[in-house]
Design a protein around this motif. Structure first.
Motif, mmCIF file in Angstrom:
data_model
loop_
_atom_site.group_PDB
_atom_site.id
_atom_site.type_symbol
_atom_site.label_atom_id
_atom_site.label_comp_id
_atom_site.label_asym_id
_atom_site.label_seq_id
_atom_site.Cartn_x
_atom_site.Cartn_y
_atom_site.Cartn_z
ATOM 1 N N ASP A 7 50.246 43.006 50.576
ATOM 2 C CA ASP A 7 51.264 42.084 51.082
ATOM 3 C C ASP A 7 50.793 41.482 52.567
ATOM 4 O O ASP A 7 51.228 41.644 53.596
ATOM 5 N N HIS A 8 49.307 41.069 52.654
ATOM 6 C CA HIS A 8 48.687 40.648 53.543
ATOM 7 C C HIS A 8 48.307 41.494 54.820
ATOM 8 O O HIS A 8 47.880 41.013 55.995
ATOM 9 N N ILE A 9 48.566 42.862 54.460
ATOM 10 C CA ILE A 9 48.193 43.785 55.587
ATOM 11 C C ILE A 9 46.869 44.450 55.176
ATOM 12 O O ILE A 9 46.915 45.142 54.123
ATOM 13 N N PRO A 10 45.807 44.619 56.021
ATOM 14 C CA PRO A 10 44.669 45.632 55.653
ATOM 15 C C PRO A 10 45.066 46.857 55.650
ATOM 16 O O PRO A 10 45.796 47.378 56.671
ATOM 17 N N VAL A 11 44.503 47.675 54.632
ATOM 18 C CA VAL A 11 44.947 49.051 54.630
ATOM 19 C C VAL A 11 43.521 49.980 54.352
ATOM 20 O O VAL A 11 42.944 49.358 53.410
ATOM 21 N N GLU A 12 43.490 51.023 54.916
ATOM 22 C CA GLU A 12 42.330 51.969 54.722
ATOM 23 C C GLU A 12 42.618 53.127 54.427
ATOM 24 O O GLU A 12 43.691 53.762 55.166
ATOM 25 N N ALA A 49 56.124 48.766 39.447
ATOM 26 C CA ALA A 49 55.060 47.550 39.175
ATOM 27 C C ALA A 49 54.679 46.798 40.340
ATOM 28 O O ALA A 49 55.570 46.403 41.124
ATOM 29 N N VAL A 50 53.451 46.390 40.500
ATOM 30 C CA VAL A 50 52.857 45.333 41.311
ATOM 31 C C VAL A 50 51.917 44.390 40.826
ATOM 32 O O VAL A 50 51.507 44.722 39.712
ATOM 33 N N LYS A 51 51.775 43.457 41.629
ATOM 34 C CA LYS A 51 50.611 42.505 41.103
ATOM 35 C C LYS A 51 49.397 42.578 41.649
ATOM 36 O O LYS A 51 49.630 42.391 42.983
ATOM 37 N N LEU A 52 48.434 42.680 41.295
ATOM 38 C CA LEU A 52 47.004 42.747 41.947
ATOM 39 C C LEU A 52 46.453 41.078 41.520
ATOM 40 O O LEU A 52 46.192 40.766 40.625
ATOM 41 N N LEU A 53 46.090 40.538 42.712
ATOM 42 C CA LEU A 53 45.729 39.243 42.775
ATOM 43 C C LEU A 53 44.458 39.133 42.616
ATOM 44 O O LEU A 53 43.864 38.105 42.139
ATOM 45 N N ASP A 54 43.623 40.072 43.243
ATOM 46 C CA ASP A 54 42.003 40.087 43.296
ATOM 47 C C ASP A 54 41.640 41.209 43.520
ATOM 48 O O ASP A 54 42.285 42.316 43.569
ATOM 49 N N GLY A 55 40.267 41.437 43.134
ATOM 50 C CA GLY A 55 39.665 42.718 43.216
ATOM 51 C C GLY A 55 39.470 43.306 41.820
ATOM 52 O O GLY A 55 39.423 42.774 40.724
ATOM 53 N N PRO A 56 38.876 44.748 41.592
ATOM 54 C CA PRO A 56 38.273 44.980 40.388
ATOM 55 C C PRO A 56 39.329 45.155 39.404
ATOM 56 O O PRO A 56 39.155 45.476 38.152
ATOM 57 N N VAL A 57 40.830 45.178 39.680
ATOM 58 C CA VAL A 57 41.820 45.391 38.573
ATOM 59 C C VAL A 57 42.563 44.027 39.138
ATOM 60 O O VAL A 57 43.017 43.781 40.025
ATOM 61 N N LYS A 58 43.093 43.542 37.891
ATOM 62 C CA LYS A 58 44.048 42.289 38.266
ATOM 63 C C LYS A 58 45.319 42.496 37.327
ATOM 64 O O LYS A 58 45.195 43.319 36.240
ATOM 65 N N VAL A 74 46.805 43.125 46.811
ATOM 66 C CA VAL A 74 48.169 43.604 46.005
ATOM 67 C C VAL A 74 49.230 43.028 46.569
ATOM 68 O O VAL A 74 49.331 42.716 47.753
ATOM 69 N N SER A 75 49.959 42.321 45.713
ATOM 70 C CA SER A 75 51.048 41.760 46.145
ATOM 71 C C SER A 75 52.419 42.717 45.364
ATOM 72 O O SER A 75 52.614 42.826 44.533
ATOM 73 N N THR A 76 53.243 43.092 46.541
ATOM 74 C CA THR A 76 54.665 43.975 45.912
ATOM 75 C C THR A 76 55.551 42.900 45.761
ATOM 76 O O THR A 76 56.752 43.292 45.318
ATOM 77 N N THR A 77 55.563 41.516 45.981
ATOM 78 C CA THR A 77 56.743 40.447 46.109
ATOM 79 C C THR A 77 56.361 39.286 45.063
ATOM 80 O O THR A 77 57.136 38.363 45.135
ATOM 81 N N ASP A 78 55.233 39.694 44.470
ATOM 82 C CA ASP A 78 54.994 38.602 43.366
ATOM 83 C C ASP A 78 56.138 38.352 42.446
ATOM 84 O O ASP A 78 56.522 39.318 41.999
ATOM 85 N N PRO A 79 56.513 37.249 42.275
ATOM 86 C CA PRO A 79 57.656 36.830 41.104
ATOM 87 C C PRO A 79 57.555 37.611 39.751
ATOM 88 O O PRO A 79 58.309 38.358 39.302
ATOM 89 N N GLU A 80 56.200 37.704 39.466
ATOM 90 C CA GLU A 80 55.935 38.561 38.083
ATOM 91 C C GLU A 80 56.337 40.185 38.298
ATOM 92 O O GLU A 80 56.988 40.612 37.632
ATOM 93 N N ALA A 81 55.917 40.606 39.338
ATOM 94 C CA ALA A 81 56.141 42.019 39.911
ATOM 95 C C ALA A 81 57.794 42.310 40.008
ATOM 96 O O ALA A 81 58.389 43.321 39.388
#
Length: 643
Positions: A7-12, A49-58, A74-81
């Motif tokens: 959700d636009h927040i960098p996480v490590e 469920a979440v929507k993966l917008l980019d990366g190794p899994v989509k 990752v988007s937790t607020t995507d309409p599909e999710a």
């Protein structure tokens, strides 16, 4: 460490962390049912469920089952999710009953929260609902199977985490059923955790059924007083009655769970027969009159029998504040004996155990869970510390061998949690040297002081289970002040008076003592024999501090007001003179509720100190105890040592 964006927040996060846990670490809550930090993920509920917008899994993925990887967006607020989660809630609700108004889980129900949060409010399903027959699971757990959403949390905890074998899952598809092959009391000593772990109202606390909603409860962070482990709890009360006890997570102590003894032992607090008013020679008197009579009779005792004829006795269940002040009181009264233990051998065993706290050898329950070898020495953990047995099972599940040493370490305790244990006669037969993180759990009930002291030589962490919630604190104070045991004091022949504060004194030690004062909240033998009785508050009715078996000081807060519960009020309180009504609360306005004229043990001792010295007690925590003054009741506690 993987770096991703949620959700636009960098996480490590550390490698192996799931996307759900990664989101939680930055304050993003993804709805879930089956995932639990102590149980892990199984992907059964399909709600996270979440929507993966980019990366190794989509695409749409279950966040609890997906390890975080570099480059994920990752988007937790995507309409599909959001649509996926909404549909999951809808099909879970197709068979769920319309019984929120009568469900005891109301107000703390995850299904209720997620249904509202997901916007699902209209039922499209018009078919016949699936129904189940409920089971009688004993006096503690109420079973309502129609509310089940098949998250598998209950059976995963009961069988995998706690090692129970009499409860499980049966059937398939829409016929899945969680229960027993036949009705009967659940056998696991940890069955009450089903109440906390169930995200809906399938398992609720039968002892508090239909008594209150979550928002009705008086609650505060507390510490369990029923053994020496110091498990963290949240007592829940209403109308001056302790209705139930909820586990409070402390990773260093009990984790997120609690044993049935700690959860369901509420009767002593609610007992109408508790000491409720000050008594002098069996007659009710005001507090000032009782304390004045006490001071007068102590003076008379000194005149008749001479100085040093009084013993002041603390307790293993008395909070640290009261025990600290007792030393000051004994000095001001000129008491010949300050005691924190009644039984001589018990005092010696606890002193030997507390001497092991120094040098970094004390092992916590967290250490036991991570151990690669566990030795249970002359102890039945089901009795001396049930949650320690649950910690041993977690070590065993990770591959640690478990050794039962001595005739007082029965195999039945291992069978209670489905552990395969090795029985040995002496601890020297255990190959501790080949392990990196061994822990020896020693019971003090059946071990001699010398045997406990020898554990200092063992190349292992040591966990000595003690006979009371503040036994370690009492032993540290006894060491600091050179206190003796009451048995030893009486053996000297000059004890003619006893002031006992929340102490469990055997009747034999009271025989022949002409003057007894008892301050307590339990109807003990000392209370029954005392000339002066000073009623105290229970641990849930006051603030205080306990020091557990590993020397960890933990603060607890007042959770409820003292007083007779509404259901326990005598007839004289229920009725007005003109219209008796046996089920109505008092009609008189009063500042103190019936039976609520109690004082904490620490305050009683402080009042006596003020009468002796003329100075009010500012704070019991002085000297080496000063760091405990601002102890956080919601923290992990502070480790102490014998020095």
């Amino acid at each position: 460490m993987p770096k991703l964006i949620i959700d636009h927040i960098p996480v490590e996060v550390p490698a192996g962390t799931s996307v759900l846990e990664a989101a939680k670490s930055v304050g993003i809550w993804i709805p879930h049912f089956c995932y639990h930090p102590a149980l892990g993920s199984v992907g059964a509920c399909r709600l996270c469920a979440v929507k993966l917008l980019d990366g190794p899994v989509k695409g749409i993925q279950m966040s609890c089952m997906l390890p975080a990887q570099d480059g994920m967006v990752v988007s937790t607020t995507d309409p599909e999710a959001l649509k996926m989660r909404s549909l999951v809630i809808e099909w879970l609700m197709t068979n769920h009953p319309h019984d929120c108004p009568v469900c005891d889980e109301g107000g703390e129900c995850l299904l209720q929260d997620y249904t509202v949060a997901g916007g699902h409010g209209i039922r499209r399903f018009e078919g016949k609902k699936r129904t189940h027959v409920n089971q009688d699971l004993g006096p503690y757990i109420e079973h309502e199977m129609n509310r089940c959403i098949q998250c598998y949390r209950c059976v995963r905890f009961y069988q995998e985490f706690a090692g129970g074998s009499d409860f499980g899952v049966m059937g398939s598809a829409r016929r899945v059923y969680y229960g027993r092959f036949e009705e009967g009391k659940l056998e696991s000593p940890f069955s009450g955790n089903l109440v906390d772990i169930c995200p809906t109202g399938v398992f609720t606390d039968k002892t508090a059924r239909f008594r209150a909603r979550y928002w009705d409860y008086e609650m505060a962070p507390s510490v369990c007083p029923h053994c020496s482990l110091g498990c963290n709890t949240v007592p829940a009360a209403r109308y001056r009655e302790l209705l139930k006890t909820i586990a409070r997570e402390n990773p260093a102590v009990n984790g997120p769970f609690l044993c049935d003894r700690g959860r369901f032992t509420n009767a002593p607090v609610n007992d109408p027969a508790r000491p409720r008013v000050p008594l002098v020679d069996g007659k009710e008197v005001p507090w000032d009159a009782a304390l004045d009579a006490l001071m007068l009779r102590i003076a008379e005792l000194a005149e008749v029998y001479g100085p040093g004829s009084l013993a002041v006795v603390g307790s293993l269940r008395l909070p640290l504040e009261g025990n600290l002040l007792l030393a000051r009181l004994a000095e001001l009264l000129g008491a010949g004996h300050l005691c924190y233990f009644a039984d001589r051998e018990e005092g010696e065993r606890v002193a030997a155990a507390v001497s092991l706290l120094d040098g970094g050898k004390a092992a916590s329950m967290a250490d036991v869970r991570k151990a690669d070898c566990v030795v249970i020495l002359e102890s039945d953990l089901r009795d001396e510390g049930p949650m320690m047995l649950l910690a041993v099972r977690q070590a065993w599940r990770s591959g640690a061998p478990v050794f039962l040493v001595g005739k007082h370490a029965p195999l039945e305790q291992a069978r209670a949690v489905s552990i395969e244990a090795i029985e040995l006669s002496i601890i020297e037969e255990v190959p501790l040297a080949i392990f990196a993180r061994p822990v020896v759990i020693c019971g003090t009930r059946n071990n001699a002081p010398a045997a406990i002291g020898l554990l200092a030589r063992a190349e292992a962490g040591i966990a000595c289970l003690l006979p009371g919630p503040n036994a370690a604190g009492a032993a540290l104070l006894a060491q600091e002040h050179g206190a003796v045991t009451l048995e030893g004091a009486i053996a000297s022949g000059n004890v003619k008076g006893i002031i006992t504060v929340e102490a469990d004194i055997p009747a034999a030690l009271l025989d022949g003592v002409p003057f007894v004062v008892a301050a307590d909240w339990l109807p003990t033998e000392a209370v029954r024999r005392a000339e002066i009785v000073l009623p105290t508050t229970a641990w849930v009715e006051t603030d205080g501090t306990f020091v557990n078996f590993e020397g960890r000081a933990q603060r607890f807060r007042k959770a409820m007001a003292p007083g007779l519960p509404i259901r326990g009020l005598p007839a004289r309180y229920h009725a007005s003179p003109d219209k008796p009504s046996p089920f109505h609360p008092p009609r008189l306005h009063r500042s103190i509720p019936p039976g609520g004229n109690l004082r904490s043990a620490a305050r009683i001792v402080a009042d006596l100190i003020e009468r002796c010295s003329g100075e009010a007690v500012a704070d019991p925590f002085e000297g080496r105890w000063e760091p405990l003054r601002d102890l956080d009741p919601e923290g992990e506690g502070v480790r102490l040592g014998p020095g």
